[in-house]
Scaffold this motif. Structure first.
Motif, PDB file in Angstrom:
ATOM      1  N   GLN A   1     -18.520   5.250  31.709  1.00 26.68           N
ATOM      2  CA  GLN A   1     -17.764   4.022  31.474  1.00 26.68           C
ATOM      3  C   GLN A   1     -16.363   4.418  31.040  1.00 26.68           C
ATOM      4  OE1 GLN A   1     -19.203   1.408  28.359  1.00 26.68           O
ATOM      5  NE2 GLN A   1     -18.549  -0.344  29.569  1.00 26.68           N
TER       6      GLN A   1
ATOM      7  N   GLU B   1      -8.880  -0.012  35.070  1.00 26.19           N
ATOM      8  CA  GLU B   1      -8.454   0.921  36.114  1.00 26.19           C
ATOM      9  C   GLU B   1      -6.977   0.758  36.430  1.00 26.19           C
ATOM     10  OE1 GLU B   1      -9.288   1.710  40.803  1.00 26.19           O
ATOM     11  OE2 GLU B   1     -10.863   0.850  39.580  1.00 26.19           O
TER      12      GLU B   1
ATOM     13  N   PRO C   1     -10.795   9.719  40.169  1.00 28.88           N
ATOM     14  CA  PRO C   1     -11.240   8.330  40.332  1.00 28.88           C
ATOM     15  C   PRO C   1     -11.589   7.940  41.766  1.00 28.88           C
ATOM     16  CG  PRO C   1      -9.284   8.424  38.966  1.00 28.88           C
ATOM     17  CD  PRO C   1      -9.494   9.801  39.531  1.00 28.88           C
TER      18      PRO C   1
ATOM     19  N   ARG D   1     -16.146   8.322  43.467  1.00 22.64           N
ATOM     20  CA  ARG D   1     -17.056   7.591  42.598  1.00 22.64           C
ATOM     21  C   ARG D   1     -17.688   6.408  43.309  1.00 22.64           C
ATOM     22  NH1 ARG D   1     -12.643   4.284  39.099  1.00 22.64           N
ATOM     23  NH2 ARG D   1     -12.079   2.858  40.760  1.00 22.64           N
ATOM     24  N   TYR D   2     -18.713   5.876  42.661  1.00 26.24           N
ATOM     25  CA  TYR D   2     -19.357   4.635  43.078  1.00 26.24           C
ATOM     26  C   TYR D   2     -19.303   3.694  41.886  1.00 26.24           C
ATOM     27  CZ  TYR D   2     -21.235   7.459  46.850  1.00 26.24           C
ATOM     28  OH  TYR D   2     -21.367   8.282  47.920  1.00 26.24           O
ATOM     29  N   GLU D   3     -18.944   2.435  42.113  1.00 20.43           N
ATOM     30  CA  GLU D   3     -18.863   1.456  41.039  1.00 20.43           C
ATOM     31  C   GLU D   3     -20.133   0.607  41.028  1.00 20.43           C
ATOM     32  OE1 GLU D   3     -15.254  -0.835  41.146  1.00 20.43           O
ATOM     33  OE2 GLU D   3     -14.076   0.919  41.704  1.00 20.43           O
TER      34      GLU D   3
ATOM     35  N   ASP E   1     -19.020  -2.957  33.623  1.00 14.76           N
ATOM     36  CA  ASP E   1     -18.701  -2.117  34.777  1.00 14.76           C
ATOM     37  C   ASP E   1     -18.884  -0.643  34.433  1.00 14.76           C
ATOM     38  OD1 ASP E   1     -18.014  -4.238  36.449  1.00 14.76           O
ATOM     39  OD2 ASP E   1     -15.980  -4.301  35.636  1.00 14.76           O
ATOM     40  N   TYR E   2     -19.542   0.083  35.323  1.00 15.27           N
ATOM     41  CA  TYR E   2     -19.787   1.511  35.162  1.00 15.27           C
ATOM     42  C   TYR E   2     -19.434   2.229  36.455  1.00 15.27           C
ATOM     43  CZ  TYR E   2     -22.574   0.091  31.130  1.00 15.27           C
ATOM     44  OH  TYR E   2     -22.984  -0.446  29.945  1.00 15.27           O
ATOM     45  N   LEU E   3     -19.354   3.545  36.385  1.00 13.49           N
ATOM     46  CA  LEU E   3     -19.153   4.398  37.554  1.00 13.49           C
ATOM     47  C   LEU E   3     -20.311   5.369  37.640  1.00 13.49           C
ATOM     48  CD1 LEU E   3     -15.409   5.304  36.916  1.00 13.49           C
ATOM     49  CD2 LEU E   3     -16.297   3.430  38.286  1.00 13.49           C
TER      50      LEU E   3
END
Length: 118
Positions: free
Chosen positions: A29, A34, A80, A83-85, A92-94
């Motif tokens: 997180q 962003e 950045p 990644r996958y969101e 919201d996490y990655l």
């Protein structure tokens, strides 16, 4: 023939189910929105002034069983773009792979220090 109730049940984002990361995946997180960041003097730098290929720091929330160098609570440095969101219970996490992590910062690493401090 009818399907059993458990097979008919679909995953709902509102459902409060425990989540377990798999393989070499890391759930992180980010602290700030962003694109936005603050200078060391406290000035907010908007996303429109963002420099390309800038790495970002985030906190590891959960790690998969095959992750060797990162633990929950560590700060990780990553690109950045790799990644996958995902949204979990409104947050919201990655999701990253361990191989996409460039550095780890944690107090426990002081024993094997390289002499560099971030």
């Amino acid at each position: 023939m009818s399907k059993p109730a458990s097979a008919a049940r679909k995953f709902s984002p509102a459902a409060k189910l425990p989540i377990k990361m798999l393989n070499d995946r890391i759930l992180v997180q980010m602290d700030s929105p962003e694109g936005e960041r603050r200078s060391t003097g406290g000035i907010l730098i908007p996303a429109t002034a963002q420099v390309g290929k800038r790495l970002a720091w985030a906190e590891a929330i959960a790690v998969g069983p095959n992750v060797r160098t990162v633990e929950a609570g560590d700060q990780v440095l990553f690109n950045p773009e790799d990644r996958y969101e995902v949204e979990v219970q409104g947050a919201d996490y990655l999701i990253l792979r361990e191989r996409d992590i460039h550095a780890v910062a944690a107090p426990r690493l002081d024993e094997t220090s390289t002499g560099l401090y971030l």
